[in-house]
Motif scaffolding. Structure first.
Motif, PDB file in Angstrom:
ATOM      1  N   HIS A 137       0.807  -1.210  -0.010  1.00  0.00           N
ATOM      2  CA  HIS A 137      -0.066  -0.017   0.154  1.00  0.00           C
ATOM      3  C   HIS A 137       0.905   1.311   0.123  1.00  0.00           C
ATOM      4  O   HIS A 137       0.586   2.247  -0.719  1.00  0.00           O
ATOM      5  N   ARG A 171      -7.120   1.640   0.781  1.00  0.00           N
ATOM      6  CA  ARG A 171      -6.692   1.260   2.054  1.00  0.00           C
ATOM      7  C   ARG A 171      -5.528   2.471   2.707  1.00  0.00           C
ATOM      8  O   ARG A 171      -5.761   2.891   3.897  1.00  0.00           O
ATOM      9  N   LYS A 174      -7.380   5.516   3.846  1.00  0.00           N
ATOM     10  CA  LYS A 174      -7.873   5.463   5.081  1.00  0.00           C
ATOM     11  C   LYS A 174      -7.020   5.508   6.277  1.00  0.00           C
ATOM     12  O   LYS A 174      -7.273   6.239   7.265  1.00  0.00           O
ATOM     13  N   GLN A 175      -6.106   4.583   6.198  1.00  0.00           N
ATOM     14  CA  GLN A 175      -5.134   4.578   7.282  1.00  0.00           C
ATOM     15  C   GLN A 175      -4.280   5.951   7.576  1.00  0.00           C
ATOM     16  O   GLN A 175      -4.269   6.302   8.649  1.00  0.00           O
TER      17      GLN A 175
END
Lengths: 185, 80
Positions: A137, A171, A174-175
């Motif tokens: 990611h 992802r 969001k993190q």
């Protein structure tokens, strides 16, 4: 080998910390090649000083401390040349010329210094959060948002599908938002 | 992708469009679908807002990173 030394993993330094250190440096020296040199010098100094690492700080904090000294040394050398020139100059102290001579000599070519500092801190905070992401990611996020590679290039580079790319972006975002929290949002 | 939070399929799809929209990569229909969906969907409206804020932060900071080739050169200098 002491416990502190075994915590250092120099073979991983470039992959783990080079982007962070490079980003930190370039915001302070504004020269890509110079920034790369300073990062390289930091890693080399770290390698030479491995025996001195006590383990009080993290590996990253320790490297950043070395880097800060390298940057300070760079400016010290740069300004010492200026300083020598100033000693030779005569400052005519007449009634027409009031004010502090040193302040007037210091070139203020950065009126946005405060904003630059805040942006630099934000940049470091974002990088700290990127470090917490899943490696894939993080890689996708950096390639898309920082290096601005095309999707096809990213997919080829990492051996992933376009669908995987967007899942990683989703992802990662969001993190990052959770990590940055209310301080920056 | 596992739907751990049991998010409706429509929201999963729109979340994807929201991500693409930040890079101006949505098609006309995807963009329209997104705009219509977030009128009534708070979850996606919030995600859209967060995405925009994150994009603005990233644009503000202008982050820098090394190219793969530059990292390889760095590793060579350190002889790794």
């Amino acid at each position: 080998m002491t416990a502190a030394k075994t915590n250092l993993r120099p073979e991983l330094w470039v992959d783990k910390y080079s982007d962070y250190l490079f980003n930190y440096t370039i915001s302070r020296v504004n020269d890509r090649d110079l920034a790369k040199d300073l990062v390289a010098e930091t890693f080399l100094a770290g390698l030479k000083s491995i025996d001195k690492f006590k383990g009080d700080a993290t590996e990253k904090t320790w490297l950043v401390a070395i880097l800060k000294h390298k940057i300070i040394d760079f400016y010290r050398k740069k300004n010492s040349k200026k300083g020598k020139a100033e000693v030779r100059m005569n400052y005519v102290n007449s009634d027409d010329q009031q004010g502090d001579w040193l302040e007037e000599r210091v070139q203020n070519d950065d009126p946005n210094a405060d904003q630059n500092l805040e942006n630099s801190e934000l940049g470091s905070a974002i990088y700290d959060c990127i470090e917490l992401l899943n490696p894939q990611h993080a890689a996708v996020f950096k390639m898309k948002n920082i290096l601005e590679y095309d999707n096809e290039v990213i997919c080829n580079e990492l051996g992933i599908s376009t669908s995987n790319l967007w899942v990683s972006i989703h992802r990662a975002k969001k993190q990052l938002a959770d990590c940055l929290g209310s301080n920056w949002f | 992708m596992k739907n751990e939070e049991n998010i409706p399929k429509s929201c999963l799809k729109v979340g994807h469009y929201i991500d693409k929209d930040q890079y101006n990569e949505t098609s006309f229909w995807e963009s329209l679908h997104l705009q219509l969906h977030i009128i009534n969907c708070q979850r996606c409206k919030q995600y859209n807002k967060m995405s925009q804020k994150l994009t603005n932060l990233l644009n503000k900071t202008k982050l820098n990173a090394l190219q793969k080739k530059e990292k390889e050169e760095l590793k060579n200098r350190l002889k790794f």
